[in-house]
Design an enzyme around this catalytic site. Structure first.
Site, PDB file in Angstrom:
ATOM      1  N   GLU A  26     -67.522 -50.194 -55.165  1.00 37.71           N
ATOM      2  CA  GLU A  26     -68.463 -50.562 -56.231  1.00 37.71           C
ATOM      3  C   GLU A  26     -67.983 -49.978 -57.552  1.00 37.71           C
ATOM      4  O   GLU A  26     -67.338 -48.918 -57.574  1.00 37.71           O
ATOM      5  CB  GLU A  26     -69.856 -50.008 -55.879  1.00 37.71           C
ATOM      6  CG  GLU A  26     -70.902 -50.277 -56.957  1.00 37.71           C
ATOM      7  CD  GLU A  26     -72.328 -49.949 -56.521  1.00 37.71           C
ATOM      8  OE1 GLU A  26     -72.521 -49.489 -55.373  1.00 37.71           O
ATOM      9  OE2 GLU A  26     -73.249 -50.164 -57.332  1.00 37.71           O
ATOM     10  N   ASN A  71     -75.778 -51.634 -56.474  1.00 35.30           N
ATOM     11  CA  ASN A  71     -76.727 -51.704 -57.578  1.00 35.30           C
ATOM     12  C   ASN A  71     -76.070 -52.237 -58.845  1.00 35.30           C
ATOM     13  O   ASN A  71     -76.703 -52.897 -59.667  1.00 35.30           O
ATOM     14  CB  ASN A  71     -77.314 -50.313 -57.838  1.00 35.30           C
ATOM     15  CG  ASN A  71     -78.094 -49.788 -56.640  1.00 35.30           C
ATOM     16  OD1 ASN A  71     -78.469 -50.538 -55.745  1.00 35.30           O
ATOM     17  ND2 ASN A  71     -78.334 -48.483 -56.613  1.00 35.30           N
ATOM     18  N   ASN A 171     -78.055 -57.871 -54.185  1.00 37.50           N
ATOM     19  CA  ASN A 171     -78.008 -56.578 -53.502  1.00 37.50           C
ATOM     20  C   ASN A 171     -79.373 -55.905 -53.536  1.00 37.50           C
ATOM     21  O   ASN A 171     -79.981 -55.790 -54.608  1.00 37.50           O
ATOM     22  CB  ASN A 171     -76.994 -55.662 -54.205  1.00 37.50           C
ATOM     23  CG  ASN A 171     -76.961 -54.266 -53.616  1.00 37.50           C
ATOM     24  OD1 ASN A 171     -76.486 -54.064 -52.508  1.00 37.50           O
ATOM     25  ND2 ASN A 171     -77.509 -53.296 -54.356  1.00 37.50           N
ATOM     26  N   GLU A 172     -79.846 -55.467 -52.372  1.00 36.09           N
ATOM     27  CA  GLU A 172     -81.075 -54.656 -52.264  1.00 36.09           C
ATOM     28  C   GLU A 172     -82.174 -55.127 -53.207  1.00 36.09           C
ATOM     29  O   GLU A 172     -82.718 -54.326 -53.985  1.00 36.09           O
ATOM     30  CB  GLU A 172     -80.758 -53.170 -52.516  1.00 36.09           C
ATOM     31  CG  GLU A 172     -79.844 -52.572 -51.478  1.00 36.09           C
ATOM     32  CD  GLU A 172     -79.666 -51.064 -51.592  1.00 36.09           C
ATOM     33  OE1 GLU A 172     -80.081 -50.476 -52.608  1.00 36.09           O
ATOM     34  OE2 GLU A 172     -79.123 -50.476 -50.646  1.00 36.09           O
ATOM     35  N   TYR A 243     -78.679 -45.046 -45.016  1.00 40.17           N
ATOM     36  CA  TYR A 243     -77.941 -43.810 -45.311  1.00 40.17           C
ATOM     37  C   TYR A 243     -78.584 -42.655 -44.546  1.00 40.17           C
ATOM     38  O   TYR A 243     -79.793 -42.640 -44.332  1.00 40.17           O
ATOM     39  CB  TYR A 243     -77.945 -43.551 -46.822  1.00 40.17           C
ATOM     40  CG  TYR A 243     -77.082 -44.558 -47.573  1.00 40.17           C
ATOM     41  CD1 TYR A 243     -75.700 -44.431 -47.572  1.00 40.17           C
ATOM     42  CD2 TYR A 243     -77.655 -45.638 -48.237  1.00 40.17           C
ATOM     43  CE1 TYR A 243     -74.892 -45.354 -48.237  1.00 40.17           C
ATOM     44  CE2 TYR A 243     -76.850 -46.567 -48.911  1.00 40.17           C
ATOM     45  CZ  TYR A 243     -75.479 -46.420 -48.897  1.00 40.17           C
ATOM     46  OH  TYR A 243     -74.675 -47.329 -49.546  1.00 40.17           O
ATOM     47  N   GLU A 291     -73.970 -51.715 -45.900  1.00 33.47           N
ATOM     48  CA  GLU A 291     -73.898 -50.363 -46.477  1.00 33.47           C
ATOM     49  C   GLU A 291     -74.411 -49.383 -45.440  1.00 33.47           C
ATOM     50  O   GLU A 291     -75.557 -49.497 -44.982  1.00 33.47           O
ATOM     51  CB  GLU A 291     -74.744 -50.234 -47.746  1.00 33.47           C
ATOM     52  CG  GLU A 291     -74.144 -50.920 -48.939  1.00 33.47           C
ATOM     53  CD  GLU A 291     -74.896 -50.631 -50.232  1.00 33.47           C
ATOM     54  OE1 GLU A 291     -75.433 -49.513 -50.384  1.00 33.47           O
ATOM     55  OE2 GLU A 291     -74.954 -51.538 -51.076  1.00 33.47           O
ATOM     56  N   GLN A 352     -68.976 -45.655 -49.138  1.00 31.22           N
ATOM     57  CA  GLN A 352     -68.036 -46.598 -49.698  1.00 31.22           C
ATOM     58  C   GLN A 352     -66.628 -46.200 -49.276  1.00 31.22           C
ATOM     59  O   GLN A 352     -66.492 -45.438 -48.333  1.00 31.22           O
ATOM     60  CB  GLN A 352     -68.202 -46.652 -51.200  1.00 31.22           C
ATOM     61  CG  GLN A 352     -69.633 -47.116 -51.585  1.00 31.22           C
ATOM     62  CD  GLN A 352     -69.808 -47.496 -53.047  1.00 31.22           C
ATOM     63  OE1 GLN A 352     -68.861 -47.569 -53.820  1.00 31.22           O
ATOM     64  NE2 GLN A 352     -71.055 -47.722 -53.466  1.00 31.22           N
TER      65      GLN A 352
HETATM   66  O1  AHR Z   1     -73.656 -47.213 -52.098  1.00 32.42           O
HETATM   67  C1  AHR Z   1     -74.415 -46.630 -53.116  1.00 32.42           C
HETATM   68  C2  AHR Z   1     -75.638 -47.467 -53.469  1.00 32.42           C
HETATM   69  O2  AHR Z   1     -76.548 -47.415 -52.419  1.00 32.42           O
HETATM   70  C3  AHR Z   1     -75.428 -48.932 -53.692  1.00 32.42           C
HETATM   71  O3  AHR Z   1     -75.054 -49.240 -54.990  1.00 32.42           O
HETATM   72  C4  AHR Z   1     -76.769 -49.513 -53.404  1.00 32.42           C
HETATM   73  O4  AHR Z   1     -76.706 -50.835 -52.929  1.00 32.42           O
HETATM   74  C5  AHR Z   1     -77.401 -48.551 -52.433  1.00 32.42           C
HETATM   75  O5  AHR Z   1     -78.662 -48.175 -52.829  1.00 32.42           O
END
Ligand code: AHR
Length: 502
Positions: A26, A71, A171-172, A243, A291, A352
């Site tokens: 990203e 994001n 995205n999201e 995450y 992700e 990432q």
């Molecule tokens: O990977 C970091 C961020 O986490 C990304 O930009 C977003 O999609 C997610 O919230």
């Protein structure tokens, strides 16, 4: 303590798609600038890309990389990243409170992907923009020539189209942190119309619609049902993100999080089936877990930039989590979960790849190095492409606040498409005891150990760095195969990968 499992060659979960070992770059922090791209670096190639980083990405054998966000994509003008570099505008990136020079755009990233031996998975902006810029980007990237956008690509130096197959529809979009957040109905409509337009250009595209950004979102799981109700007929994947954190330094609870991941996948798989039945559809939609990673170590240090107290820096250090040995175990459990859900998870992206919550780190002007989590990812990427088996595991477990019975051993097994080897991935969550583990092998013929790697014996907080990588695999010892049985003593808090050749 003892544990056992049976692998039967007929009990197949499904094919582990190689794209489960994808990753993500990203425009965020130092992922692009001083990560993959650093024209003044001693190893830089003719395009200004760091060769030392390319070599490590090749070592990981990453089949697909999502780009350019994240994001970031929700306010991105892809047209800013084409044409002469010195004429490209610098923009304020609202997602990461940074300045974006646009020195790297689609041409530079595509050249990098080529050099790194990976495919691109591109995301379009459905936050601040919509259908038209998305279809124009597709035409720019994939059309051979003879149209406005494809001829502009040629003028900008790239004759052949890139033929990108996978496209993410935003995205999201459920997240309040997103530029242009939407309700599930608003997003479902724009995603449907954008997908329709993109498919009108090329029916064979693989399109990914946004699911929830995490299973803790208040709109989860109704979001998935509503969005798929709008888009089921025109998309191929629904995207999930998750995450993992261990703020409480509670290893047992942290390592049980794979159970939450498994629930998340199972719930969304159920919603997919529900919408499929509701629509009387014959087509299948799969999960793109595009992700996932451990992300918490850097949260405190990032606040200054993210709260806007540093102005609008270019490529600030952000999300630079330094991973420890405990995270090796976590990443091993996550990858095992994806293998066990190979029937429905067909794409996954480690978020990432470089510098930003990444297995590969760089020092500006200096070396690139491997984080601790590089290793479980590498072993899965190399050896888990093939058939995943439903192992009947019998293992004692423990309870956490959220889960009644988390097995001490987390096990997955895959028979390789390449050489037929059966690879067993084992993570021990037990904090004190060695577990004597036996795996009965039925229908696999005679097998012998051809490789045995272990990561164990480190302090849970041990890390790697530019000056040394102490957390790395060693050769395992003591495992045996005989009479159709693998026997191995699994030390407390350890990662193990054993390959059984035919
Ligand atoms: O990977 C970091 C961020 O986490 C990304 O930009 C977003 O999609 C997610 O919230």
């Amino acid at each position: 303590m003892r544990a056992s499992a049976t692998a039967h060659s007929g009990y197949v979960i499904g094919q582990v798609d190689s794209r489960v070992f994808g990753s993500f770059v990203e425009h965020l922090g130092r992922a692009v600038y001083t990560g993959i791209y650093e024209p003044d670096h001693p190893s830089a190639d003719a395009n200004g890309m760091r060769q030392d980083v390319i070599d490590l990405v090749r070592e990981l054998d990453v089949p697909i990389v999502r780009y350019p966000g994240g994001n970031f994509v929700s306010a991105y003008y892809w047209e800013d990243g084409i044409g002469p570099v010195d004429e490209r505008p610098t923009r304020l990136d609202l997602a990461w409170h940074s300045s974006e020079s646009n020195a790297v755009g689609i041409h530079e990233f595509a050249d990098w992907a080529d050099a790194a031996g990976t495919e691109m998975m591109l995301a379009v902006n459905l936050g601040s923009r919509g259908l038209d810029p998305a279809r124009n980007f597709l035409e720019y990237v994939n059309h051979p020539g003879g149209s406005y956008w494809s001829d502009l690509r040629k003028k900008n130096g790239r004759d052949e189209p890139w033929n990108v197959k996978m496209w993410c529809l935003g995205n999201e979009m459920d997240g309040p942190w997103q530029t242009g957040q939407k309700t599930a109905d608003e997003y479902g409509r724009i995603a449907f119309e954008t997908a329709k337009a993109m498919r009108a250009y090329d029916k064979s595209l693989e399109l990914v619609v946004c699911g929830s950004s995490t299973p803790t979102m208040p709109t989860y799981p109704q979001w998935e049902a509503t969005v798929l109700d709008h888009t089921y007929d025109v998309v191929d994947f629904i995207s999930l993100h998750m995450y993992f954190k261990n703020h409480a330094a509670d290893t047992a609870t942290y390592l049980a999080e794979a159970a939450r991941l498994d629930d998340y996948i199972g719930t969304v798989a159920g919603i997919i089936q529900f919408i499929k039945a509701k629509k009387r559809s014959k087509r299948d939609v799969y999960i793109s877990f595009d992700e996932w990673n451990v992300w918490y170590h850097s949260e405190e240090q990032d606040k200054k930039v993210l709260e806007g107290n540093s102005g609008w820096p270019e490529a600030p250090a952000l999300l630079e989590d330094i991973y420890n040995f405990e995270d090796v175990l976590q990443v091993g459990c996550i990858l095992n979960t994806f293998i066990r859900r190979a029937d429905v998870v067909k794409v996954a992206c480690l978020a990432q790849l470089v510098n930003v919550i990444a297995p590969i780190m760089t020092v500006e002007g200096g070396p690139a190095w491997r984080q601790t989590t590089f290793w479980p990812f590498l072993f899965a990427s190399k050896y888990a492409r093939g058939l995943a088996f439903d192992l009947a595991v019998d293992c004692p477990g423990y309870a956490t606040d959220a889960f009644a019975d988390v097995p001490y051993l987390d096990v997955a097994a895959v028979k390789s498409d390449v050489d037929g080897a059966l690879t067993v991935f084992i993570v021990s969550r037990h904090e004190t005891e060695t577990i004597d583990f036996t795996l009965s092998l039925e229908g696999f013929g005679d097998r012998q150990i051809i490789e045995d790697k272990v990561i164990a014996g480190h302090d849970l907080r041990a890390t790697n760095g530019p000056d040394g990588e102490p957390v790395a695999p060693m050769d395992g010892a003591g495992a045996t195969v005989g009479a159709g049985r693998l026997a191995v003593s699994v030390p407390p808090l350890s990662y193990r990968m054993i390959r059984l050749g035919a």
